[in-house]
Design a protein around this motif. Structure first.
Motif, PDB file in Angstrom:
ATOM      1  N   THR A 126       0.842  -1.277   0.008  1.00  0.00           N
ATOM      2  CA  THR A 126      -0.171  -0.043   0.054  1.00  0.00           C
ATOM      3  C   THR A 126       0.816   1.207  -0.148  1.00  0.00           C
ATOM      4  OG1 THR A 126      -1.832   1.289   1.225  1.00  0.00           O
ATOM      5  CG2 THR A 126      -0.156  -0.009   2.355  1.00  0.00           C
ATOM      6  N   ASN A 127       0.520   2.169  -0.545  1.00  0.00           N
ATOM      7  CA  ASN A 127       1.031   3.598  -0.439  1.00  0.00           C
ATOM      8  C   ASN A 127       0.632   4.535   0.613  1.00  0.00           C
ATOM      9  OD1 ASN A 127       2.669   3.210  -2.643  1.00  0.00           O
ATOM     10  ND2 ASN A 127       0.788   3.618  -3.983  1.00  0.00           N
ATOM     11  N   ASP A 128      -0.505   4.058   1.212  1.00  0.00           N
ATOM     12  CA  ASP A 128      -1.256   4.484   2.344  1.00  0.00           C
ATOM     13  C   ASP A 128      -0.458   4.489   3.473  1.00  0.00           C
ATOM     14  OD1 ASP A 128      -3.171   5.400   0.760  1.00  0.00           O
ATOM     15  OD2 ASP A 128      -4.443   3.832   1.469  1.00  0.00           O
ATOM     16  N   LYS A 129      -0.029   5.329   4.542  1.00  0.00           N
ATOM     17  CA  LYS A 129       0.446   5.491   5.603  1.00  0.00           C
ATOM     18  C   LYS A 129      -0.018   6.084   6.806  1.00  0.00           C
ATOM     19  CE  LYS A 129       5.237   5.494   5.245  1.00  0.00           C
ATOM     20  NZ  LYS A 129       6.570   6.049   4.886  1.00  0.00           N
ATOM     21  N   GLY A 130       0.323   5.797   7.905  1.00  0.00           N
ATOM     22  CA  GLY A 130       0.009   6.493   9.032  1.00  0.00           C
ATOM     23  C   GLY A 130      -1.219   6.978   9.554  1.00  0.00           C
ATOM     24  N   TYR A 131      -1.342   8.312   9.760  1.00  0.00           N
ATOM     25  CA  TYR A 131      -2.696   8.895  10.008  1.00  0.00           C
ATOM     26  C   TYR A 131      -3.616   8.816   8.826  1.00  0.00           C
ATOM     27  CZ  TYR A 131       0.638  11.844  13.096  1.00  0.00           C
ATOM     28  OH  TYR A 131       1.295  12.231  13.843  1.00  0.00           O
ATOM     29  N   GLU A 132      -3.412   8.970   7.691  1.00  0.00           N
ATOM     30  CA  GLU A 132      -4.286   8.975   6.669  1.00  0.00           C
ATOM     31  C   GLU A 132      -4.626   7.482   6.279  1.00  0.00           C
ATOM     32  OE1 GLU A 132      -2.296  10.617   3.282  1.00  0.00           O
ATOM     33  OE2 GLU A 132      -2.301  12.756   4.280  1.00  0.00           O
ATOM     34  N   ALA A 133      -3.957   6.788   6.480  1.00  0.00           N
ATOM     35  CA  ALA A 133      -4.306   5.192   6.348  1.00  0.00           C
ATOM     36  C   ALA A 133      -5.328   4.722   7.252  1.00  0.00           C
ATOM     37  CB  ALA A 133      -2.887   4.266   6.317  1.00  0.00           C
ATOM     38  N   PHE A 134      -4.952   5.261   8.713  1.00  0.00           N
ATOM     39  CA  PHE A 134      -5.986   4.689   9.619  1.00  0.00           C
ATOM     40  C   PHE A 134      -7.422   5.470   9.705  1.00  0.00           C
ATOM     41  CE2 PHE A 134      -7.588   4.581  13.968  1.00  0.00           C
ATOM     42  CZ  PHE A 134      -7.454   3.167  14.234  1.00  0.00           C
ATOM     43  N   ALA A 135      -7.296   6.554   8.934  1.00  0.00           N
ATOM     44  CA  ALA A 135      -8.448   7.528   8.905  1.00  0.00           C
ATOM     45  C   ALA A 135      -9.423   6.738   8.152  1.00  0.00           C
ATOM     46  CB  ALA A 135      -7.958   9.104   8.772  1.00  0.00           C
ATOM     47  N   LYS A 136      -8.513   6.612   6.794  1.00  0.00           N
ATOM     48  CA  LYS A 136      -9.330   5.862   5.650  1.00  0.00           C
ATOM     49  C   LYS A 136      -9.934   4.613   6.050  1.00  0.00           C
ATOM     50  CE  LYS A 136      -8.053   4.575   1.078  1.00  0.00           C
ATOM     51  NZ  LYS A 136      -6.828   4.629   0.225  1.00  0.00           N
ATOM     52  N   LEU A 137      -9.241   3.729   6.784  1.00  0.00           N
ATOM     53  CA  LEU A 137      -9.627   2.474   7.146  1.00  0.00           C
ATOM     54  C   LEU A 137     -10.776   2.784   8.140  1.00  0.00           C
ATOM     55  CD1 LEU A 137      -9.096  -0.618   7.334  1.00  0.00           C
ATOM     56  CD2 LEU A 137      -7.833  -0.222   9.393  1.00  0.00           C
ATOM     57  N   LYS A 138     -10.686   3.521   9.245  1.00  0.00           N
ATOM     58  CA  LYS A 138     -11.820   3.526  10.265  1.00  0.00           C
ATOM     59  C   LYS A 138     -12.847   4.623   9.834  1.00  0.00           C
ATOM     60  CE  LYS A 138      -9.865   0.364  13.005  1.00  0.00           C
ATOM     61  NZ  LYS A 138     -10.529  -0.838  12.946  1.00  0.00           N
ATOM     62  N   GLY A 139     -12.652   5.320   8.906  1.00  0.00           N
ATOM     63  CA  GLY A 139     -13.666   6.378   8.486  1.00  0.00           C
ATOM     64  C   GLY A 139     -13.853   7.337   9.768  1.00  0.00           C
ATOM     65  N   MET A 140     -12.712   7.874  10.228  1.00  0.00           N
ATOM     66  CA  MET A 140     -12.323   8.803  11.056  1.00  0.00           C
ATOM     67  C   MET A 140     -11.841  10.168  10.702  1.00  0.00           C
ATOM     68  SD  MET A 140     -10.958   6.374  14.106  1.00  0.00           S
ATOM     69  CE  MET A 140     -10.741   7.853  15.384  1.00  0.00           C
ATOM     70  N   PRO A 141     -12.231  11.170  11.160  1.00  0.00           N
ATOM     71  CA  PRO A 141     -11.657  12.524  10.773  1.00  0.00           C
ATOM     72  C   PRO A 141     -10.066  12.378  11.071  1.00  0.00           C
ATOM     73  CG  PRO A 141     -13.309  13.118  12.372  1.00  0.00           C
ATOM     74  CD  PRO A 141     -13.100  11.582  12.188  1.00  0.00           C
TER      75      PRO A 141
END
Length: 183
Positions: free
Chosen positions: A51-66
């Motif tokens: 994946t190219n997604d990392k850190g804050y952005e990856a987790f926010a995307k996965l969990k649907g969180m701000p």
């Protein structure tokens, strides 16, 4: 005494819990009579290998969180980790599958190196921002703890220890494990 611990290499609380237990055992007069047995668990069994997604952005995307909420949560985790001499780099984590890492850890157990490899896998994930689904990364960690790289390649290429990992995950489910760490 045997302490069984279901955990995942992508679980920040698992690494902290491991360090808490180690600290407690260091102060326990009968620590030589305690055996730690690591059990496999996957927080995200559908995580990709790349994946190219990392850190804050990856987790926010996965969990649907701000993203701001994720940053705040991760910053708190980082502070908690620091209390146990862990250097979490939460914005660098690569949220990939941990299945290969679990298989290698089970193989390392047959060589009496599971504890060392487990430590390296946690550190690689949380402090170094490495993709622990990547074969090259995994083989470097194997070499770092003094294990045979060619044997590790065989484990990775032939899906060895898959049954053991699956059985441990299923055992955890049958016990009601729904989150980790679970002691």
């Amino acid at each position: 005494m045997v302490i069984e611990i279901w955990s995942d290499f992508a679980c920040p609380f698992c690494y902290i819990g491991k360090k808490k237990l180690e600290k407690a055992l260091n102060n326990f007069e009968h620590k030589d009579k305690v055996k730690i047995e690591f059990k496999s668990y996957e927080l995200n069994p559908n995580a990709p290998l790349e994946t190219n997604d990392k850190g804050y952005e990856a987790f926010a995307k996965l969990k649907g969180m701000p993203i701001d909420q994720v940053k705040q949560m991760f910053n708190q985790l980082t502070l908690t980790a620091q209390a146990y001499d862990l250097d979490y780099q939460m914005n660098e984590i690569v949220m990939t599958s941990t299945r290969k890492a679990h298989r290698l850890a089970k193989w390392a157990k047959t060589k009496n190196k599971e504890a060392e490899l487990t430590e390296e896998l946690f550190n690689a994930y949380f402090s170094e921002g490495l993709n622990i689904a990547n074969n090259k990364t995994l083989l470097n960690l194997v070499e770092k703890v003094g294990l045979d790289v060619n044997e590790a390649k065989d484990v990775l290429n032939n899906n060895l220890f898959e049954d053991e990992v699956a059985n441990q995950i299923n055992e955890g489910k049958s016990l009601g494990v729904r989150g980790v760490p679970f002691f």
